[in-house]
Write a protein that holds these residues in place. Structure first.
Motif, short mmCIF file in Angstrom:
data_model
loop_
_atom_site.label_atom_id
_atom_site.label_comp_id
_atom_site.label_asym_id
_atom_site.label_seq_id
_atom_site.Cartn_x
_atom_site.Cartn_y
_atom_site.Cartn_z
N TYR A 101 2.29 12.81 -2.53
CA TYR A 101 2.24 12.42 -1.13
C TYR A 101 3.11 13.46 -0.21
O TYR A 101 2.59 13.82 0.75
N GLN A 141 0.79 -1.10 0.20
CA GLN A 141 -0.14 -0.06 -0.07
C GLN A 141 0.69 1.42 -0.30
O GLN A 141 1.95 1.24 0.36
N LYS A 142 0.18 2.36 -0.44
CA LYS A 142 1.17 3.64 -0.56
C LYS A 142 1.34 3.97 0.92
O LYS A 142 2.67 4.06 1.25
N ASN A 160 6.22 6.02 -5.44
CA ASN A 160 5.09 6.18 -6.88
C ASN A 160 4.04 7.07 -6.60
O ASN A 160 3.18 7.24 -7.55
N ALA A 161 4.26 7.81 -5.50
CA ALA A 161 3.03 8.90 -5.22
C ALA A 161 3.62 10.36 -5.17
O ALA A 161 3.83 10.59 -3.98
N GLY A 166 4.62 1.84 -1.43
CA GLY A 166 4.34 2.52 -2.77
C GLY A 166 4.47 3.94 -2.80
O GLY A 166 4.39 4.60 -3.54
N ILE A 167 5.29 4.57 -1.38
CA ILE A 167 5.38 5.99 -1.48
C ILE A 167 6.08 6.65 -2.43
O ILE A 167 5.74 7.78 -3.05
#
Ligand code: ADP
Ligand code: ASP
Ligand code: MG
Length: 414
Positions: free
Chosen positions: A364, A259-260, A360-361, A357-358
């Motif tokens: 954030y 998960q992110k 890829n965000a 997944g941070i």
């Protein structure tokens, strides 16, 4: 860590369970844990139980040492601290005897846990599990004093929370079916449940994310225990010592399950060190951080201000417990470094968002900083890795910050 692998040939499965200090705080707690161990259905498996010191015993022993010496000798301090776990191991065995169980307690050295010689933060180098296997083969429950091992003929402790690592190391060496960590919460949560009332218990979490959570302050598992379990592919289960819930499994997760943002980690014992007017020349950072690394002081959130008149200011974060040592080391070096002065300030905390997944965000970081801003929390420093973003803040705002981030990243929802 190297292990002998005789266990894999052993027919009888083995379960390793670790009970933390709050679960063993009083004689009544110890009797309850003995009843739990005696009542557990483990289908004929051999039982190894690793214990921490009762309640706040380790803190009390540290306090005792501080009352007789300003700088207790590290060897003597480890000999003292190791006794906390001896007490709970021997008492738990006595309580197991009351249930008619064959049981024996072993100190870390007797259980074959070998370490390097770094008192107070020793790392396990090997486990020679012969004695434990012998006791299991004789049909005994083996209760091992956690948090310690032997370095040659000496006793060394594994750092705060080190019983988790004792349990994982023994489980690996014995080829155990499972390593269960029993504590005072139902499992691993999306944030420290004592700080964030909406925190949600996670059914499972990947090794990578758990390692980062632990590293950033989620003390439910010692960082080194997660590292060791990950390297050896050993699944861990965290459960409540007085409950019957399924707990949280820590294991290798598939890419899709990542998960992110998995959780918020908090660490309230941080301090800032600033070196003022450092000459802006090659090699400077190396000469500052090498002695700190040698002293085993972990450094985070390094910021070097843009040079002015050929000089720069350099700030970084250290655990507050290491602040005096870090400051002493650097003060001695000020003339050699050519720095003008050293400033220190305590009372800081770290709050981190952690998730595989941070990276890829891209939105954030902004979302995190905006949530803190809206909650009126000032950010002193920022540091990032592939799977986390950390902000250093005033300790007094930690609860507000953790709750605001938990909400902003919708972690209360499954
Ligand atoms: P033990 O004495 O059993 O080793 P610890 O005090 O070392 O227990 O660790 C358990 C504590 O970790 C909990 O009481 C909780 O306050 C804290 N904690 C911090 N972050 C988390 C988290 N994300 N999930 C669960 N517990 C957490
Ligand atoms: N008793 C030790 C401590 O308080 C080790 C542990 O609890 O795991 O840190
Ligand atoms: Mg612990």
């Amino acid at each position: 860590m190297s292990t002998d692998t005789g266990a894999t040939a052993q027919a009888r499965p083995i379960v390793v369970s670790k009970f933390g200090g709050s679960s063993l705080a009083t004689p009544e707690h110890i009797r309850a844990i003995a009843a739990r161990v005696a009542g557990d259905r483990v289908d004929g498996a051999g039982r190894v139980v690793v214990v921490s010191a009762m309640g706040d015993t380790t803190d009390e022993l540290l306090d005792l040492a501080a009352r007789v010496s300003d700088r207790p000798d590290p060897r003597e301090l480890d000999l003292l601290l190791a006794t906390g776990e001896h007490i709970s191991a021997a008492l738990l065995v006595m309580a197991l005897h009351e249930h008619g169980f064959e049981a024996v307690s072993l100190t870390g050295p007797q259980a074959g846990i070998r370490t390097d010689g770094l008192y107070g933060r020793a790392r396990i180098t090997a486990v020679d599990a012969e004695r434990v296997r012998h006791e299991l083969a004789a049909g005994r429950v083996v209760v091992v004093a956690g948090f310690q091992g032997s370095s040659g003929d000496e006793v060394a402790t594994l750092g705060r929370g080190g019983s988790d690592t004792s349990a994982v190391a023994l489980a690996i060496a014995l080829g155990a079916r499972q390593c269960e960590i029993y504590t005072d919460v139902d499992g691993v949560y999306s944030a420290d449940p004592r700080l964030v009332p909406d925190a949600r218990q996670l059914p499972e979490i990947g090794f990578e994310e758990m390692l980062e959570m632990a590293h950033q302050g989620a003390k439910v598992l010692q960082t080194r225990s997660v590292e060791l379990a990950w390297v050896h592919g050993l699944e861990l289960v965290v459960r409540h010592a007085a409950g019957s819930g399924p707990g949280t499994t820590i294991k290798e997760v598939t890419m899709e399950a990542r998960q992110k943002v998995r959780g918020i980690a908090t660490d309230d014992g941080m301090a800032k060190v600033t070196l003022l007017d450092l000459p802006d020349r090659p090699g400077m950072a190396g000469s500052i951080f090498a002695p700190l690394a040698e002293a085993g002081i972990a450094v985070d959130g390094i910021i070097q201000n843009v040079g002015h008149d050929g000089a720069a200011d350099l700030s970084f974060i250290v655990p507050e417990a290491d602040l005096d040592r870090a400051a002493d080391l650097l003060r001695g070096q000020l003339p050699a470094l050519g720095a003008h002065d050293l400033a220190v300030s305590g009372g800081l905390a770290k709050v981190s968002i952690v998730g595989a997944g941070i990276h890829n965000a891209p939105a954030y970081p902004a979302r995190m900083f905006a949530a803190l801003g809206e909650a009126g929390v000032n950010i002193e420093m920022i540091s990032t890795s592939e799977i986390r973003i950390t902000c250093v803040i005033d300790r007094r705002h930690l609860e507000t910050a953790a709750r605001a981030l938990h909400k902003a990243f919708e972690l209360e929802e499954a």
